[in-house]
Scaffold this motif. Structure first.
Motif, PDB file in Angstrom:
ATOM      1  N   ASP A 278       0.811  -1.175   0.009  1.00  0.00           N
ATOM      2  CA  ASP A 278      -0.074  -0.133  -0.095  1.00  0.00           C
ATOM      3  C   ASP A 278       0.817   1.382   0.026  1.00  0.00           C
ATOM      4  O   ASP A 278       2.066   1.095   0.333  1.00  0.00           O
ATOM      5  CB  ASP A 278      -0.875   0.098   1.106  1.00  0.00           C
ATOM      6  CG  ASP A 278      -0.451   0.064   2.577  1.00  0.00           C
ATOM      7  OD1 ASP A 278       0.174   1.193   2.845  1.00  0.00           O
ATOM      8  OD2 ASP A 278      -0.066  -1.001   3.052  1.00  0.00           O
ATOM      9  N   GLU A 279       0.466   2.428  -0.592  1.00  0.00           N
ATOM     10  CA  GLU A 279       1.110   3.691  -0.533  1.00  0.00           C
ATOM     11  C   GLU A 279      -0.031   4.748  -0.576  1.00  0.00           C
ATOM     12  O   GLU A 279      -0.889   4.583  -1.408  1.00  0.00           O
ATOM     13  CB  GLU A 279       2.091   3.548  -1.864  1.00  0.00           C
ATOM     14  CG  GLU A 279       2.795   4.944  -2.146  1.00  0.00           C
ATOM     15  CD  GLU A 279       3.476   4.986  -3.341  1.00  0.00           C
ATOM     16  OE1 GLU A 279       4.136   5.952  -3.536  1.00  0.00           O
ATOM     17  OE2 GLU A 279       3.573   3.871  -4.000  1.00  0.00           O
ATOM     18  N   LYS A 280       0.395   5.394   0.073  1.00  0.00           N
ATOM     19  CA  LYS A 280      -0.523   6.887   0.193  1.00  0.00           C
ATOM     20  C   LYS A 280       0.157   8.146   0.240  1.00  0.00           C
ATOM     21  O   LYS A 280       1.317   8.351   1.010  1.00  0.00           O
ATOM     22  CB  LYS A 280      -1.454   7.017   1.334  1.00  0.00           C
ATOM     23  CG  LYS A 280      -2.305   7.913   1.653  1.00  0.00           C
ATOM     24  CD  LYS A 280      -3.146   7.786   2.878  1.00  0.00           C
ATOM     25  CE  LYS A 280      -4.162   9.193   3.131  1.00  0.00           C
ATOM     26  NZ  LYS A 280      -3.076  10.417   3.503  1.00  0.00           N
ATOM     27  N   GLU A 281      -0.213   8.935  -0.743  1.00  0.00           N
ATOM     28  CA  GLU A 281       0.450  10.265  -0.974  1.00  0.00           C
ATOM     29  C   GLU A 281      -0.879  11.457  -0.892  1.00  0.00           C
ATOM     30  O   GLU A 281      -1.755  10.785  -0.332  1.00  0.00           O
ATOM     31  CB  GLU A 281       0.987  10.269  -2.326  1.00  0.00           C
ATOM     32  CG  GLU A 281       2.393   9.441  -2.580  1.00  0.00           C
ATOM     33  CD  GLU A 281       2.715   9.453  -3.902  1.00  0.00           C
ATOM     34  OE1 GLU A 281       2.563  10.413  -4.660  1.00  0.00           O
ATOM     35  OE2 GLU A 281       3.624   8.620  -4.246  1.00  0.00           O
ATOM     36  N   GLU A 282      -0.339  12.532  -1.048  1.00  0.00           N
ATOM     37  CA  GLU A 282      -1.309  13.874  -0.665  1.00  0.00           C
ATOM     38  C   GLU A 282      -2.586  13.513  -1.483  1.00  0.00           C
ATOM     39  O   GLU A 282      -3.682  13.679  -1.099  1.00  0.00           O
ATOM     40  CB  GLU A 282      -0.786  14.993  -0.691  1.00  0.00           C
ATOM     41  CG  GLU A 282      -1.395  16.039  -0.452  1.00  0.00           C
ATOM     42  CD  GLU A 282      -0.726  17.446  -0.366  1.00  0.00           C
ATOM     43  OE1 GLU A 282      -1.606  18.495  -0.589  1.00  0.00           O
ATOM     44  OE2 GLU A 282       0.309  17.586  -0.718  1.00  0.00           O
ATOM     45  N   ASP A 283      -2.661  13.294  -2.974  1.00  0.00           N
ATOM     46  CA  ASP A 283      -3.739  13.221  -3.591  1.00  0.00           C
ATOM     47  C   ASP A 283      -3.917  12.021  -4.231  1.00  0.00           C
ATOM     48  O   ASP A 283      -4.885  11.863  -5.073  1.00  0.00           O
ATOM     49  CB  ASP A 283      -3.534  14.461  -4.935  1.00  0.00           C
ATOM     50  CG  ASP A 283      -3.725  16.011  -4.234  1.00  0.00           C
ATOM     51  OD1 ASP A 283      -4.306  15.921  -3.238  1.00  0.00           O
ATOM     52  OD2 ASP A 283      -3.082  16.613  -4.937  1.00  0.00           O
ATOM     53  N   ASP A 284      -3.124  10.944  -4.125  1.00  0.00           N
ATOM     54  CA  ASP A 284      -3.537   9.661  -4.657  1.00  0.00           C
ATOM     55  C   ASP A 284      -2.745   8.642  -3.815  1.00  0.00           C
ATOM     56  O   ASP A 284      -2.036   8.733  -2.766  1.00  0.00           O
ATOM     57  CB  ASP A 284      -2.943   9.301  -6.038  1.00  0.00           C
ATOM     58  CG  ASP A 284      -1.434   9.357  -6.013  1.00  0.00           C
ATOM     59  OD1 ASP A 284      -0.966   8.547  -5.702  1.00  0.00           O
ATOM     60  OD2 ASP A 284      -0.923  10.296  -6.633  1.00  0.00           O
ATOM     61  N   ALA A 285      -3.399   7.272  -3.833  1.00  0.00           N
ATOM     62  CA  ALA A 285      -2.981   6.065  -3.206  1.00  0.00           C
ATOM     63  C   ALA A 285      -3.509   4.741  -3.806  1.00  0.00           C
ATOM     64  O   ALA A 285      -4.053   4.796  -4.867  1.00  0.00           O
ATOM     65  CB  ALA A 285      -3.888   6.159  -1.779  1.00  0.00           C
ATOM     66  N   GLU A 286      -2.629   3.753  -3.335  1.00  0.00           N
ATOM     67  CA  GLU A 286      -3.070   2.344  -3.950  1.00  0.00           C
ATOM     68  C   GLU A 286      -2.962   1.479  -2.771  1.00  0.00           C
ATOM     69  O   GLU A 286      -2.277   1.335  -1.735  1.00  0.00           O
ATOM     70  CB  GLU A 286      -2.008   2.033  -4.929  1.00  0.00           C
ATOM     71  CG  GLU A 286      -1.750   3.012  -6.120  1.00  0.00           C
ATOM     72  CD  GLU A 286      -0.976   4.138  -5.847  1.00  0.00           C
ATOM     73  OE1 GLU A 286       0.119   4.062  -5.257  1.00  0.00           O
ATOM     74  OE2 GLU A 286      -1.199   5.131  -6.721  1.00  0.00           O
ATOM     75  N   VAL A 287      -3.799   0.393  -3.091  1.00  0.00           N
ATOM     76  CA  VAL A 287      -3.755  -0.788  -2.163  1.00  0.00           C
ATOM     77  C   VAL A 287      -3.614  -1.889  -3.158  1.00  0.00           C
ATOM     78  O   VAL A 287      -4.592  -2.218  -3.727  1.00  0.00           O
ATOM     79  CB  VAL A 287      -5.062  -0.858  -1.099  1.00  0.00           C
ATOM     80  CG1 VAL A 287      -5.174  -2.079  -0.334  1.00  0.00           C
ATOM     81  CG2 VAL A 287      -5.158   0.517  -0.089  1.00  0.00           C
ATOM     82  N   ASN A 288      -2.697  -2.752  -3.188  1.00  0.00           N
ATOM     83  CA  ASN A 288      -2.437  -4.040  -3.812  1.00  0.00           C
ATOM     84  C   ASN A 288      -3.095  -5.057  -2.859  1.00  0.00           C
ATOM     85  O   ASN A 288      -2.819  -5.175  -1.683  1.00  0.00           O
ATOM     86  CB  ASN A 288      -1.210  -4.306  -4.123  1.00  0.00           C
ATOM     87  CG  ASN A 288      -0.614  -3.072  -4.980  1.00  0.00           C
ATOM     88  OD1 ASN A 288      -1.432  -2.187  -5.330  1.00  0.00           O
ATOM     89  ND2 ASN A 288       0.589  -3.360  -5.539  1.00  0.00           N
ATOM     90  N   PHE A 289      -3.772  -6.194  -3.663  1.00  0.00           N
ATOM     91  CA  PHE A 289      -4.436  -7.285  -2.434  1.00  0.00           C
ATOM     92  C   PHE A 289      -4.192  -8.311  -3.377  1.00  0.00           C
ATOM     93  O   PHE A 289      -3.869  -8.539  -4.490  1.00  0.00           O
ATOM     94  CB  PHE A 289      -5.980  -6.856  -2.760  1.00  0.00           C
ATOM     95  CG  PHE A 289      -6.539  -6.812  -3.840  1.00  0.00           C
ATOM     96  CD1 PHE A 289      -7.007  -8.078  -4.379  1.00  0.00           C
ATOM     97  CD2 PHE A 289      -7.021  -5.676  -4.456  1.00  0.00           C
ATOM     98  CE1 PHE A 289      -7.637  -7.883  -5.707  1.00  0.00           C
ATOM     99  CE2 PHE A 289      -7.441  -5.461  -5.822  1.00  0.00           C
ATOM    100  CZ  PHE A 289      -8.096  -6.798  -6.429  1.00  0.00           C
ATOM    101  N   ALA A 290      -4.394  -9.496  -2.743  1.00  0.00           N
ATOM    102  CA  ALA A 290      -4.384 -10.866  -3.153  1.00  0.00           C
ATOM    103  C   ALA A 290      -5.520 -11.712  -2.723  1.00  0.00           C
ATOM    104  O   ALA A 290      -5.639 -11.290  -1.126  1.00  0.00           O
ATOM    105  CB  ALA A 290      -3.123 -11.397  -2.900  1.00  0.00           C
ATOM    106  N   GLY A 291      -6.473 -12.416  -3.098  1.00  0.00           N
ATOM    107  CA  GLY A 291      -7.310 -13.039  -2.461  1.00  0.00           C
ATOM    108  C   GLY A 291      -8.396 -13.303  -3.336  1.00  0.00           C
ATOM    109  O   GLY A 291      -8.831 -12.922  -4.343  1.00  0.00           O
ATOM    110  N   GLY A 292      -9.347 -14.311  -3.187  1.00  0.00           N
ATOM    111  CA  GLY A 292     -10.498 -14.652  -3.710  1.00  0.00           C
ATOM    112  C   GLY A 292      -9.940 -15.189  -5.310  1.00  0.00           C
ATOM    113  O   GLY A 292     -10.643 -14.838  -6.236  1.00  0.00           O
TER     114      GLY A 292
END
Length: 138
Positions: A99-113
């Motif tokens: 996961d990564e969060k900046e001031e105006d954008d962010a990402e969450v990578n996932f695995a499952g399902g």
């Protein structure tokens, strides 16, 4: 000496241009939101038990090779959307792989399902966070 003067002026102008570009990007999060995009008909194709935090609206879906990309938005600020997705993945039995969060954008990578992917979030205006969810089969 005039070459150094010209080079100095160029560097100053370049720095000013870069600074004003960053300010315009930062300003997106402060502007008022226009009318929200329309919700898509039906539900998108997402993996089993894929979490959908409160206040999320899906607006579209497309296939790109084996990946499915779902677009949407969440009412509220980026930090709330980021926190909601991270905690929702954990409670739904998914792993947050990065996961990564900046001031105006962010990402969450996932695995499952039986899939992997990413939720990309961008603060598109003051009270709305745009979402792009990419899902790839394992």
């Amino acid at each position: 000496m005039s070459r150094i003067g010209i080079l100095s002026v160029f560097v100053v102008l370049l720095a000013a241009a870069c600074g004003s570009e960053k300010k315009s990007e930062e300003g997106k999060a402060e502007k008022e939101c226009s009318t929200a995009p329309a919700a898509m008909a039906g539900q998108p194709t997402l993996p089993a038990k894929f979490p959908t935090p409160d206040m999320v609206t899906y607006t579209g879906e497309k296939k790109t090779g084996p990946s499915t990309i779902v677009s949407g938005y969440r009412e509220g600020e980026l930090s709330e959307a980021f926190d909601d997705y991270k905690s929702s993945f954990s409670s739904a039995g998914y792993d947050v792989t990065k996961d990564e969060k900046e001031e105006d954008d962010a990402e969450v990578n996932f695995a499952g399902g039986s899939s992997t992917g990413q939720v990309k979030m961008v603060q598109s205006c003051k009270d709305r966070t745009s979402l792009s969810i990419t899902v790839r089969p394992e």
